[in-house]
Scaffold this motif. Structure first.
Motif, PDB file in Angstrom:
ATOM      1  N   VAL A   7       0.906  -1.167   0.016  1.00  0.00           N
ATOM      2  CA  VAL A   7       0.120   0.006  -0.024  1.00  0.00           C
ATOM      3  C   VAL A   7       0.847   1.151  -0.086  1.00  0.00           C
ATOM      4  O   VAL A   7       1.654   1.331   0.936  1.00  0.00           O
ATOM      5  N   ASP A   8       0.555   1.934  -0.914  1.00  0.00           N
ATOM      6  CA  ASP A   8       1.617   3.230  -1.073  1.00  0.00           C
ATOM      7  C   ASP A   8       0.805   4.349  -1.402  1.00  0.00           C
ATOM      8  O   ASP A   8       0.338   4.957  -2.599  1.00  0.00           O
ATOM      9  N   GLY A   9       0.119   4.974  -0.231  1.00  0.00           N
ATOM     10  CA  GLY A   9      -0.594   6.212  -0.444  1.00  0.00           C
ATOM     11  C   GLY A   9      -2.046   5.730  -0.767  1.00  0.00           C
ATOM     12  O   GLY A   9      -2.644   4.819  -0.167  1.00  0.00           O
ATOM     13  N   ASN A  10      -2.501   6.045  -2.005  1.00  0.00           N
ATOM     14  CA  ASN A  10      -3.627   5.515  -2.445  1.00  0.00           C
ATOM     15  C   ASN A  10      -3.593   4.605  -3.621  1.00  0.00           C
ATOM     16  O   ASN A  10      -4.782   4.439  -4.225  1.00  0.00           O
ATOM     17  N   TYR A  26      -4.744   2.741  -8.643  1.00  0.00           N
ATOM     18  CA  TYR A  26      -5.102   3.749  -7.624  1.00  0.00           C
ATOM     19  C   TYR A  26      -6.380   3.134  -6.989  1.00  0.00           C
ATOM     20  O   TYR A  26      -7.295   2.655  -7.620  1.00  0.00           O
ATOM     21  N   ASN A  27      -6.306   3.259  -5.889  1.00  0.00           N
ATOM     22  CA  ASN A  27      -7.613   2.988  -4.788  1.00  0.00           C
ATOM     23  C   ASN A  27      -7.669   3.906  -3.710  1.00  0.00           C
ATOM     24  O   ASN A  27      -6.847   3.815  -3.081  1.00  0.00           O
ATOM     25  N   ASN A  28      -9.073   4.418  -3.418  1.00  0.00           N
ATOM     26  CA  ASN A  28      -9.245   5.239  -2.384  1.00  0.00           C
ATOM     27  C   ASN A  28      -9.716   4.711  -1.080  1.00  0.00           C
ATOM     28  O   ASN A  28     -10.335   5.104  -0.213  1.00  0.00           O
ATOM     29  N   GLY A  29      -9.946   2.931  -1.219  1.00  0.00           N
ATOM     30  CA  GLY A  29     -10.504   2.404  -0.131  1.00  0.00           C
ATOM     31  C   GLY A  29      -9.412   1.929   0.781  1.00  0.00           C
ATOM     32  O   GLY A  29      -8.270   2.086   0.689  1.00  0.00           O
ATOM     33  N   ASP A  30      -9.788   1.265   1.918  1.00  0.00           N
ATOM     34  CA  ASP A  30      -8.972   0.743   3.171  1.00  0.00           C
ATOM     35  C   ASP A  30      -8.625  -0.624   2.731  1.00  0.00           C
ATOM     36  O   ASP A  30      -9.299  -1.661   2.800  1.00  0.00           O
ATOM     37  N   PHE A  31      -7.438  -1.064   2.539  1.00  0.00           N
ATOM     38  CA  PHE A  31      -6.854  -2.422   2.143  1.00  0.00           C
ATOM     39  C   PHE A  31      -7.108  -3.239   3.549  1.00  0.00           C
ATOM     40  O   PHE A  31      -6.649  -2.677   4.321  1.00  0.00           O
ATOM     41  N   LEU A  32      -7.818  -4.312   3.526  1.00  0.00           N
ATOM     42  CA  LEU A  32      -7.981  -5.162   4.456  1.00  0.00           C
ATOM     43  C   LEU A  32      -6.975  -6.363   4.490  1.00  0.00           C
ATOM     44  O   LEU A  32      -6.516  -6.604   5.428  1.00  0.00           O
ATOM     45  N   GLY A  33      -7.083  -7.041   3.436  1.00  0.00           N
ATOM     46  CA  GLY A  33      -5.924  -8.047   3.341  1.00  0.00           C
ATOM     47  C   GLY A  33      -5.980  -8.796   1.874  1.00  0.00           C
ATOM     48  O   GLY A  33      -6.762  -8.403   1.169  1.00  0.00           O
ATOM     49  N   ASN A  34      -5.380  -9.987   1.915  1.00  0.00           N
ATOM     50  CA  ASN A  34      -5.038 -10.625   0.616  1.00  0.00           C
ATOM     51  C   ASN A  34      -4.832 -11.866   0.871  1.00  0.00           C
ATOM     52  O   ASN A  34      -4.498 -12.619   1.890  1.00  0.00           O
ATOM     53  N   SER A  35      -5.293 -12.602  -0.246  1.00  0.00           N
ATOM     54  CA  SER A  35      -4.774 -14.240  -0.299  1.00  0.00           C
ATOM     55  C   SER A  35      -4.117 -14.485  -1.554  1.00  0.00           C
ATOM     56  O   SER A  35      -3.482 -13.408  -1.924  1.00  0.00           O
ATOM     57  N   SER A  36      -3.454 -15.296  -1.921  1.00  0.00           N
ATOM     58  CA  SER A  36      -2.829 -15.813  -3.171  1.00  0.00           C
ATOM     59  C   SER A  36      -3.501 -15.329  -4.414  1.00  0.00           C
ATOM     60  O   SER A  36      -2.880 -15.374  -5.432  1.00  0.00           O
ATOM     61  N   GLU A  37      -5.038 -15.288  -4.223  1.00  0.00           N
ATOM     62  CA  GLU A  37      -5.859 -15.241  -5.561  1.00  0.00           C
ATOM     63  C   GLU A  37      -6.299 -13.850  -5.435  1.00  0.00           C
ATOM     64  O   GLU A  37      -6.647 -13.290  -6.522  1.00  0.00           O
ATOM     65  N   ILE A  38      -6.914 -13.263  -4.316  1.00  0.00           N
ATOM     66  CA  ILE A  38      -7.694 -12.056  -4.366  1.00  0.00           C
ATOM     67  C   ILE A  38      -7.155 -10.980  -3.397  1.00  0.00           C
ATOM     68  O   ILE A  38      -6.081 -11.286  -2.434  1.00  0.00           O
ATOM     69  N   VAL A  39      -7.667  -9.641  -3.587  1.00  0.00           N
ATOM     70  CA  VAL A  39      -7.239  -8.688  -2.704  1.00  0.00           C
ATOM     71  C   VAL A  39      -8.611  -8.068  -1.992  1.00  0.00           C
ATOM     72  O   VAL A  39      -9.393  -7.893  -3.099  1.00  0.00           O
ATOM     73  N   VAL A  40      -8.902  -7.797  -0.905  1.00  0.00           N
ATOM     74  CA  VAL A  40      -9.795  -7.120  -0.266  1.00  0.00           C
ATOM     75  C   VAL A  40      -9.851  -5.795   0.219  1.00  0.00           C
ATOM     76  O   VAL A  40      -8.777  -5.641   0.961  1.00  0.00           O
TER      77      VAL A  40
END
Length: 99
Positions: A7-10, A26-40
């Motif tokens: 996560v680098d800024g936005n 670019y993403n203005n949401g809050d990063f929650l977590g990731n697996s080997s297949e998806i980003v939430v």
């Protein structure tokens, strides 16, 4: 295959197991977590799920208390006294009572 997400800024960067950048977006949401297949990502009352190229798989409205984790194409959240497991499309797989 996602090794980690930076996560680098936005901006979100997906990085593979060799340390090479897969995609930066670019993403203005809050990063929650990731697996080997998806980003939430959490954006307001919405949960957004992205693939390794950071293309949106789903965006679903869901109020929840906290994010528990992600594995494969599914992720888990805490909603009140219940732990819910959802798939990448945002459909509920299971709901279990937990204190």
């Amino acid at each position: 295959m996602i090794s980690r997400v930076k996560v680098d800024g936005n901006y979100l960067e997906t990085i593979d197991e060799k340390g090479k950048r897969i995609k930066r977006a670019y993403n203005n949401g809050d990063f929650l977590g990731n697996s080997s297949e998806i980003v939430v990502v959490h954006d307001g009352n919405y949960i957004e799920v992205f693939d390794e190229d950071l293309k949106r798989i789903s965006r679903t409205y869901h109020k929840f208390d906290r994010f528990l984790g992600a594995s494969g194409y599914s992720f888990s959240i805490q909603d009140g006294n219940y732990a819910e497991t959802l798939d990448a499309k945002g459909k509920r797989i299971s709901r279990q009572y937990s204190k």
